[in-house]
Design an enzyme around this catalytic site. Structure first.
Site, PDB file in Angstrom:
ATOM      1  N   SER A  29      -9.227   7.369 -19.523  1.00  0.00           N
ATOM      2  CA  SER A  29      -9.838   6.767 -18.329  1.00  0.00           C
ATOM      3  C   SER A  29      -9.153   7.185 -17.032  1.00  0.00           C
ATOM      4  O   SER A  29      -9.314   6.516 -16.022  1.00  0.00           O
ATOM      5  CB  SER A  29      -9.824   5.237 -18.456  1.00  0.00           C
ATOM      6  OG  SER A  29      -8.499   4.768 -18.526  1.00  0.00           O
ATOM      7  N   LYS A  78      -9.026  -4.547 -15.790  1.00  0.00           N
ATOM      8  CA  LYS A  78      -8.770  -3.648 -14.676  1.00  0.00           C
ATOM      9  C   LYS A  78      -9.188  -4.273 -13.352  1.00  0.00           C
ATOM     10  O   LYS A  78      -8.540  -4.052 -12.314  1.00  0.00           O
ATOM     11  CB  LYS A  78      -9.504  -2.331 -14.909  1.00  0.00           C
ATOM     12  CG  LYS A  78      -8.943  -1.548 -16.103  1.00  0.00           C
ATOM     13  CD  LYS A  78      -9.703  -0.271 -16.362  1.00  0.00           C
ATOM     14  CE  LYS A  78      -9.092   0.490 -17.541  1.00  0.00           C
ATOM     15  NZ  LYS A  78      -9.786   1.747 -17.835  1.00  0.00           N
TER      16      LYS A  78
END
Length: 926
Positions: free
Chosen positions: A830, A873
Site C-alpha cells: 500500500s 489509517k
C-alpha cells in the site's frame, strides 16, 4: 564396644561402693543409695573391684593396682594390669587424635588408628609394659566445609606440627586395653595438658598432669549442686538401659563417686556436642564443672521430653485412626447384615440413575443405551480392578452432561442494547451484528449457534464483548484460550483406556455450565499451535462447523454430542494466520480500535470510575481534567486499544491514594500537636484574666476544627501541567516531523497489528552524472515493499517523461529512498503511490501539498489498487492532524461505512489512476 563390655565379666558383677573417696568425702550414702535404687541390686555377690585409674589429686591411691582374677584375665575384654610403671611416671606420651568426642576419666572409647607408624608404636609400648597414651580432641577446621567421614579421613592425614596445632591442649591420659587390627580400645585416667612437642612422626608430646582446684567439701552450694546432678542423673538413667550399663562399668573400674567424678560422669553420658564436653574436661574448678555438667544433663532431659511428646502424639494419632477404621468397618458389616446399607457398587449405580432419571426423556436413545450397558458392566466388575475405576469415571462424565437442558434465552433487543451500551462505548458495527442475531432468534423462536470472530489489535475489548453478549442473551459464559495449543486431545479428548484420560474442552465446558446452549469464547484462535500430537486447527473444524457439530464426537465419551445450539465467539489479533478452512466457517467482525474522542469517553465513563472505586478514592477528593486525559491519550497511549490507557489511569490513582494517605497522616500529627499545645495553654489559664481566656479558647477551637474537618483536605487536581509527576515523561512525540514536508518527503498511511499509523517516505539525491540513474532502498523493507519501490521508480520515470520530457533527472541521478524507523520491519502493498509522489517531488523540485497523506498500490500502468485497513489509517491520519487523505476509488465503500465522528473534518479523495493523485498533490504549485 559397650556391647563387648556388657558381655565381659566386668558387666556380670555388681560394683562395690566403698565409703571412702580420694578426698575423704563420705559420699556413699547420698550417691550410691540413689544410683543403687536406679540400677537395682540384682546380683548379691559382690566381687572384687579392680582399680585401673588414678586421680592426680591423691598420689597415695595411685600406688594401688590390684591383680585381676584368673577368670577375668581369660575374658576377651579383660584389661591386663601393669605394675612396672605408674601413670604418674608418664610425662611423654603419644598424641592420639579424637575426631568426635573427648575421652573422660573412667570411660572406654574405641578409636581407629590409620597411621601404621603410630599403631606400631602403640603395640610396642604395650609390649614394654607402658600401655599409656594421650587422647586429645581435634579442633574443627574453620576454613573447611567437609564433614563426616571425609573430615575424619583428613584428620588421619595430618602429621607433626600440623596435627599438634589442630589438637586441644587439654586431653586425657588413656590406658590401652586392647589392640585388634587398627582398632584400639582406650580407658581414660586423668587430665593432661600439652606443653611441647617431642617428635613428629608419630606425634609425641610432653604433658603436665592436671589436678583439680582445691574445694571445700562441706560447701552447701557444692552439695546442693551435686544432689541436683544426681537427681537429674536418676531421671536420665531411667530413659535408657545403655546409660545404666555406663554406671556399672564406671563404678567397677573407677571406684566410688565423688564430686569431680560425678561431674565427669554427667558430661560423658550426655548427648552434647564435642565443644561443650571439651569445656567440661578443661574445667579444673569442681563447682564450675558440676554446674556445666548439670546444664548438659538438663538439656539432655529436655530433648528426651520433646522426643517423648512427639512419639506420644504420633502414637495417639495412629491409634485413633486405626480405632476409627476398625469401628467403621465393623459398623459397615453390621449395617450390611441388617440390610440397612448397600455395597459401594449399588450406591454408585443409584447415584448415576438419580442423575439421569429427571431428564430421561431428553437424553438421546443411543446415549441411554450406552449408560445402561456401562451400569451393567459396573455391577460385574470387582471394585479393586482398574477397569472398575475406568467405568466409574466414564459414567460420571456421561451422566453429568446437561443432555437436552437449555437455558431460557432473552430475545429482548432493547435490553440487549442497554447491556451492550453499559459495557462498551462505540463499536456500533459489533453491537449491530449482535442485535441482528437476537432479532433472528426472536422471529424463529430459537437461536441457532453461529461462529462470530472478533478481530482486532490487543486491548480493544474483544474478550469483554463476549461476556456482554452472554449477559445480553442470558446464556452461560465459558472461556478457554487456544493460544499455543498443540495437542488435539485438548479439543477431542483422550481415549479412556489411557491413564489419566480426560474429555476435551467442550465436554468439560458443558459439565461446568450445566446447559447445552452456552456462549463459548475461544480466545486467541489465530495463535493455534501445531505439534507432534496432531493439528488442532483441523480438529477445531468439527467443533465449529455448524454442519458438523450437531454430532460432535469426543474420543473419551465416544457418543455424539449436539453442539448446534452453542454460540461460538472467537477472538484474534490478525485473521491472516487463521487457517483458511477454519476462517471460511467464521463471520469476521473487525474491531479497528478507538479514535481519541472514543478513548476520552471510555476513560471518563468506564476506566476512571472503575479505577477510582478500586483504589478507594472518593470523587470529591480528586479531579482529573479533560486536558490531562487528552494528553495521556496522545502522548502516552497511542495504541488502538485502551489497555495501556487503563494502566496509566491506575498509576495516577495509586499515586493519588498515596498522596491522600500521607496528607491524612500529617493532619493527624498536626491535630495531636495542637491538642498538646491546647493542654499547655489550659494550664496557664489560671494566670490570665477571664476575657483573655475566652479569646484564647475561641482561637484554639477554630484551629482544631479546621484540622479535623475531612472537607478541609486539599483536593488533588491532575491536569496536563502536572501529569508528568504521576506517569513520567511522555512516551510518544508528535508523529508529524514537518509542518511542511521538504522536497522528496511524503506522508503515507500504514496498518499494523496495534492499529493504524502514519509513515514518512523520504527520497534524496546521492550523486548526479550522465547515465548514473539508480535507486538504493533502506528502512528494513520486505520483499513486497522493495518490489513496490522498483515499480514506483519505473512509473515515476514514465510520468516525468510525459509531464516534462526534457527533464533527465531519473536517468542521471542516483537516488536513495528511505522509510524512517529502520529498526521496525515494514512490508505491504500500500505504499506505491506514496513512493511515486516522493520521487516526483524530488525530480520536479516541487513540495507536496500541506497536511496531506495517501495510501494505495500503483501498477505499472498507473492504476491505483485498493488496500485494507481503511478505518485504522483514517484514525491515524486524524491523530496526526492530516486534513486531506487520498484513498483508492475501490475503498470508497469502506470509508462510507465509518462512523461520522471518524470522518468529520477530513477532505477525502478517491482515485483510480495516479494522474489524479498528481493533480491533487502538486496543483497548489501552479
Amino acid at each position: 564396644m559397650l556391647k563387648a563390655l556388657r558381655s565381659s565379666s566386668f558387666l556380670q558383677q555388681q560394683p562395690r561402693f566403698t565409703t571412702h573417696s580420694r578426698h575423704g568425702i563420705k559420699l556413699s550414702s547420698p550417691f550410691h543409695g540413689i544410683l543403687r535404687s536406679v540400677l537395682g541390686d540384682k546380683n548379691p555377690k559382690l566381687l572384687h573391684r579392680v582399680f585401673f585409674c588414678t586421680d592426680s589429686s591423691d598420689a597415695s591411691e595411685s600406688d594401688t593396682v590390684s591383680a585381676v582374677e584368673e577368670a577375668e584375665s581369660k575374658s576377651a575384654a579383660a584389661i591386663v594390669p601393669t605394675a612396672v610403671k605408674k601413670p604418674d611416671d608418664f610425662f611423654t606420651v603419644f598424641a592420639l587424635p579424637l575426631p568426635h568426642r573427648p575421652l573422660f576419666p573412667g570411660f572406654y572409647m574405641p578409636i581407629s588408628v590409620k597411621d601404621p607408624k603410630l599403631l606400631a608404636a602403640l603395640v610396642e609400648s604395650r609390649k614394654r609394659q607402658a600401655p599409656y597414651a594421650g587422647a586429645f580432641l581435634v579442633k574443627d577446621d574453620p576454613g573447611s566445609e567437609v564433614t563426616g567421614s571425609d573430615a575424619e579421613k583428613n584428620i588421619y592425614e595430618l602429621k607433626g606440627k600440623e596435627l599438634l596445632n589442630r589438637l586441644h591442649e587439654v586431653g586425657t591420659l588413656a590406658q590401652i586395653t586392647s589392640i585388634q587390627g587398627d582398632q584400639v580400645v582406650l580407658i581414660g585416667h586423668r587430665r593432661l595438658r600439652i606443653t611441647e612437642m617431642v617428635s613428629e612422626d608419630p606425634l609425641t608430646v610432653k604433658v603436665d598432669h592436671l589436678k583439680d582446684s582445691p574445694y571445700n567439701k562441706d560447701d552447701d552450694v557444692i552439695k546442693a549442686t551435686s544432689f541436683e546432678v544426681i537427681t537429674t542423673l536418676k531421671d536420665v538413667l531411667k530413659t535408657s538401659s545403655l546409660w545404666r550399663d555406663h554406671v556399672q562399668t564406671y563404678n567397677q573400674h573407677i571406684g566410688d563417686f565423688n564430686y569431680p567424678r560425678l561431674a565427669d560422669f554427667g558430661a560423658a553420658i550426655s548427648g552434647s556436642n564435642k565443644l561443650q564436653c571439651q569445656q567440661v574436661l578443661e574445667e579444673l574448678d569442681v563447682y564450675k564443672r558440676l554446674r556445666l555438667s548439670l546444664e548438659l544433663l538438663k538439656k539432655e532431659m529436655e530433648i528426651h521430653k520433646i522426643q517423648e511428646s512427639i512419639a506420644k502424639a504420633i502414637e495417639e494419632k495412629i491409634s485413633t485412626e486405626q480405632r476409627r477404621y476398625l469401628l467403621n468397618e465393623q459398623f459397615k458389616a453390621i449395617k450390611k447384615e441388617l440390610g440397612l446399607e448397600t455395597d459401594d457398587k449399588t450406591a454408585l449405580t443409584d447415584k448415576f440413575r438419580d442423575r439421569i432419571d429427571p431428564n430421561k426423556e431428553k437424553i438421546p436413545p443411543h446415549v441411554l443405551q450406552v449408560i445402561e450397558e456401562e451400569l451393567k458392566k459396573l455391577q460385574v466388575l470387582e471394585a479393586s480392578s482398574s477397569e472398575f475405576n475406568v467405568t466409574r469415571n466414564y459414567l460420571d462424565w456421561l451422566t453429568a452432561l446437561p443432555w437436552g437442558n437449555y437455558s431460557d434465552e432473552n430475545f429482548d433487543v432493547v435490553r440487549a442494547q442497554q447491556i451492550l451500551d453499559e459495557d462498551h462505548y462505540g463499536l456500533t458495527d459489533v453491537k449491530e451484528r449482535i442485535l441482528e442475531f437476537i432479532a433472528v432468534g426472536k422471529l424463529r423462536g430459537t437461536s441457532q449457534g453461529k461462529i462470530i470472530c472478533l478481530s482486532g489489535p490487543p486491548g480493544v475489548g474483544k474478550t469483554s464483548i463476549g461476556r456482554s453478549i452472554a449477559r445480553a442473551l442470558n446464556r452461560k459464559f465459558y472461556r478457554f484460550s487456544v493460544g499455543g495449543l498443540s495437542d488435539v486431545a485438548e479439543i477431542k479428548g483422550h481415549r479412556r483406556t489411557y491413564i489419566g484420560a480426560m474429555p476435551g474442552k467442550m465436554v468439560q465446558c458443558l459439565k461446568s455450565v450445566e446447559t447445552a446452549n452456552p456462549l463459548v469464547l475461544i480466545d486467541e484462535i489465530d495463535k493455534l499451535g501445531r505439534g507432534h500430537a496432531g493439528d488442532p486447527a483441523s480438529a477445531m473444524l468439527e467443533l465449529l462447523d455448524p454442519e458438523q457439530n450437531a454430532n460432535f464426537l469426543d474420543h473419551y465419551l465416544d457418543v455424539p454430542i449436539d453442539l448446534s445450539k452453542v454460540l461460538f465467539v472467537c477472538t484474534a489479533n490478525v485473521v491472516e494466520t487463521i487457517p483458511a478452512p477454519l476462517l471460511d466457517r467464521m463471520e469476521i467482525i473487525p474491531i479497528a480500535g478507538y479514535i481519541t474522542d472514543e478513548k476520552m469517553h471510555i476513560a471518563r465513563d468506564y476506566l476512571e470510575k472503575n479505577t477510582r472505586d478500586a483504589c478507594g478514592v472518593k470523587p470529591q477528593q480528586v479531579e482529573v481534567t479533560d486536558s490531562a486525559l487528552l494528553s495521556l491519550i496522545e502522548n502516552y497511549c497511542r495504541e488502538a486499544g485502551v489497555r495501556s490507557l487503563q494502566k496509566q489511569i491506575e498509576k495516577i490513582y495509586r499515586k493519588i491514594a498515596l498522596q491522600l494517605v500521607r496528607q491524612g497522616a500529617q493532619n493527624e500529627s498536626s491535630v495531636l500537636e495542637t491538642e498538646s499545645a491546647q493542654g499547655a495553654t489550659e494550664s496557664k489559664k489560671s494566670e490570665l484574666n477571664s476575657e483573655t481566656t475566652e479569646e484564647a479558647e475561641v482561637v484554639e477551637t477554630n484551629q482544631t476544627s479546621d484540622l479535623t474537618d475531612p472537607e478541609a483536605t486539599e483536593k488533588v487536581l491532575v491536569d496536563d501541567k502536572n501529569l508528568a509527576d504521576y506517569v513520567g515523561k511522555p512516551v510518544f512525540h508528535a508523529e508529524r516531523m514537518y509542518d511542511q514536508t521538504p522536497l522528496g518527503v511524503v506522508m503515507g498511511l500504514a496498518w499494523t497489528a496495534m492499529g493504524g499509523s502514519t509513515l514518512y517516505i523520504e527520497t534524496t539525491v546521492v550523486e548526479q552524472g550522465e547515465g548514473k540513474g539508480a535507486l538504493h532502498l533502506t528502512g528494513q523493507l520486505g520483499d513486497v515493499m522493495k518490489e513496490s519501490a522498483q515499480i514506483a521508480h519505473t512509473v515515476a520515470r514514465a510520468i516525468l517523461a510525459a509531464k516534462d520530457h526534457e527533464n533527465p533527472f531519473f536517468a542521471n541521478s542516483k537516488l536513495h529512498l528511505h522509510v524512517p524507523a529502520g529498526a521496525t520491519p515494514k512490508d505491504g502493498p500500500s505504499a506505491g503511490c506514496t513512493m511515486i509522489t516522493s520521487l516526483l517531488s524530488l525530480a520536479m523540485n516541487k513540495h507536496v501539498k500541506k497536511d496531506l497523506a495517501m495510501t494505495g498500490e500503483v501498477t505499472l500502468t498507473g492504476r491505483v489498487l485498493p488496500i485494507g485497513g481503511v478505518k485504522e489509517k483514517t484514525i491515524a491520519a486524524r491523530r496526526s492532524g492530516v486534513k486531506t487523505i487520498i484513498f483508492p476509488l475501490a475503498n470508497k465503500r469502506d470509508f462510507d461505512e465509518l462512523a461520522e465522528n471518524v470522518k468529520e473534518g477530513l477532505d477525502v479523495h478517491f482515485v483510480d489512476d495516479y494522474n489524479q493523485i498528481f493533480d491533487l498533490v502538486f496543483e497548489h504549485e501552479k
